[in-house]
Design an enzyme around this catalytic site. Structure first.
Site, PDB file in Angstrom:
ATOM      1  N   LEU A 197       0.823  -1.217   0.000  1.00 31.77           N
ATOM      2  CA  LEU A 197       0.000   0.000   0.000  1.00 31.77           C
ATOM      3  C   LEU A 197       0.857   1.268   0.000  1.00 31.77           C
ATOM      4  O   LEU A 197       0.314   2.382  -0.080  1.00 31.77           O
ATOM      5  CB  LEU A 197      -0.952   0.024   1.209  1.00 31.77           C
ATOM      6  N   GLY A 198       2.180   1.117   0.139  1.00 32.87           N
ATOM      7  CA  GLY A 198       3.066   2.278   0.108  1.00 32.87           C
ATOM      8  C   GLY A 198       2.720   3.256   1.230  1.00 32.87           C
ATOM      9  O   GLY A 198       2.404   2.847   2.353  1.00 32.87           O
TER      10      GLY A 198
ATOM     11  N   GLU B  10       0.647 -15.956  25.073  1.00 33.68           N
ATOM     12  CA  GLU B  10       0.408 -17.414  24.987  1.00 33.68           C
ATOM     13  C   GLU B  10       1.702 -18.153  24.664  1.00 33.68           C
ATOM     14  O   GLU B  10       1.687 -19.163  23.970  1.00 33.68           O
ATOM     15  CB  GLU B  10      -0.648 -17.715  23.921  1.00 33.68           C
TER      16      GLU B  10
END
Ligand SMILES: Cc1cc2nc3c(=O)[nH]c(=O)nc-3n(C[C@H](O)[C@H](O)[C@H](O)COP(=O)(O)OP(=O)(O)OC[C@H]3O[C@@H](n4cnc5c(N)ncnc54)[C@H](O)[C@@H]3O)c2cc1C
Length: 424
Positions: free
Chosen positions: A379-380, A404
């Site tokens: 997505l830059g 966990e």
């Protein structure tokens, strides 16, 4: 008498013909597909549109928990329904869908199941019947529960727990003192399950689990933690100051726990193998949550790469971007297969001889961190902003390398299991 290869093959094929039920299949049952679709619908319509808002507010999304309770997705009947699928895939499949919607809200809904798992794993049938429904409250007035094991100086090293529980024989009460750290739903929970030491000399073998009933004096929320991700899920310290609970709140009952402690004092073989089996069986569910986040980021990045144009073409037409997406998808599917294998093993009673539960959680956590980071890259600049969801997904994913059991602790468990060596 030795068999020929032909005889062996005929025998094997013959056996398969006689037992079609044993045929290998990754096909989900119709029931499970229906449940998946139902949870997906809730995740898409209710959870996802609210994700950014609750992440910014850093508050428990009670209205969404209420919605989930109303439709039966949040509550002990819902959990039992997910658990019921005999393939063992009910919990992984539902967790993946919910966390695909949003991890912070997902954890607000699923965080209670940590406490429920402890009651289910260690409680007597009477304790289960009394406390598990109370963990969830009612559909009209849902509640959450907390599982409090970690302490400021006892994270990975559970044997370092300092919280103590002393028995007051006259009143048949346990008196609990200590401080718990990073408890999901800590302080806002109706029911807290607290791990305390009843015999410090025995280390982890001297621990027992206690129910702290609603409104018990001496059980207070400490500082609420401001977090990097999973911000819609409440995390806080819990203080236990002369917190008195009835004798019946010791999970498993005093007789059984006394017997276990006596065995430990005599140096008899511990139950750690049983405990290890329990952890191994619960880890795939946590792994499935990480896969849900990874899948959400991957799908977003794939759509974006088809839309976004640079140099006169969609960015996915560049191998650098397309191969990245191919690797993301491959890693997600590989991680899911490990999760499904471990969940199936847990349900069908196969021994986790190579710590397959730990493998699944380790792989899924690292895939989620890596895939969400790749999604930001695809997505830059947009990926780095809060206008787009992938940066939130990346922040959320990182916890799966930590809670966990950290990635290092999972590797420790796996390396010990495969080698038989007490690797440090
Ligand atoms: C959002 C969130 C929710 C949580 N929810 C809960 C909850 O509901 N209940 C609860 O009880 N706890 C909860 N925790 C606590 C969580 O389980 C611990 O943070 C985790 O177990 C790690 O412990 P630690 O933070 O003390 O790290 P440490 O144990 O101090 O570890 C620090 C680093 O050292 C490494 N390390 C430690 N020992 C070894 C070793 N022997 N070999 C190699 N590397 C090692 C670790 O892998 C890690 O990278 C939560 C934490 C967070 C952040």
């Amino acid at each position: 008498m030795t068999s020929t290869a032909e005889e062996l093959i005929t025998e094997a094929v013959g056996e398969n013909e006689q037992q079609p039920a044993a045929a290998f299949s990754l096909e989900l049952s119709q029931d499970l597909r229906d449940i998946r679709e139902w949870v997906h619908g809730f995740a898409a319509d209710v959870v996802r549109p609210a994700a950014a808002e609750w992440d910014e507010r850093e508050e428990t999304p009670w209205p969404i928990i209420q919605e989930a309770a109303k439709i039966g997705l949040y509550g002990y009947e819902g959990l039992a329904q997910f658990w019921a699928d005999e393939s063992g895939l009910g919990l992984p499949v539902t967790n993946e869908e919910l966390f695909w919607g949003d991890a912070g809200i997902g954890m607000s809904i699923m965080g209670t199941s940590l406490a429920v798992a402890a009651i289910f794993g260690q409680g007597t049938p009477e304790q289960m019947a009394e406390w598990i429904p109370q963990c969830f409250g009612t559909a009209e007035e849902p509640a959450v529960a907390a599982f409090c094991s970690s302490e400021p100086d006892a994270g990975s090293d559970v044997s370092a727990i300092r919280t103590t529980a002393k028995y007051d024989e006259v009143k048949d009460e346990w008196v609990i003192n200590g401080q718990k750290a990073w408890a999901t739903n800590g302080g806002i929970a109706k029911v807290h399950v607290v791990i305390a030491s009843v015999d410090r000399e025995l280390g982890a073998r001297g621990h027992a689990a206690f129910i702290i009933p609603p409104g018990t004096k001496g059980c207070e929320q400490g500082a609420k933690v401001k977090k990097h991700g999973l911000r819609a899920s409440h995390t806080a310290d819990v203080h236990l100051d002369d917190c008195r609970v009835p004798g019946s709140c010791l999970l498993g009952g005093k007789e059984k726990v006394d017997e276990r402690l006596a065995n430990a004092r005599e140096g008899k073989r511990s139950q750690s193998q049983a405990a290890m089996q329990t952890f191994e069986a619960s880890r795939p569910t946590v792994g499935a949550q990480a896969i849900g986040i990874a899948r959400a980021a991957y799908e977003y990045a794939l759509d974006y790469a088809k839309e976004r144009r640079q140099f006169g073409r969609a960015i996915i037409e560049n191998q650098a971007v397309a191969f990245s997406l191919a690797n993301m998808k491959t890693e997600i599917d590989a991680a899911r297969l490990l999760v499904w294998r471990a969940a199936w093993m847990g349900r069908s009673g196969h021994k986790f001889t190579n710590a397959e539960g730990s493998m699944s959680k380790l792989k899924a956590g690292e895939v989620a961190v890596w895939v969400t980071e790749r999604a930001i890259q695809i997505l830059g600049g947009n990926g780095y902003t809060r206008e787009y969801p992938v940066e939130r997904m990346h922040r959320d994913a990182k916890i799966y390398d930590i809670f966990e059991g950290t990635a290092e602790i999972q590797r420790l468990v796996i390396s010990r299991a495969i080698s038989g060596v007490q690797v440090k």
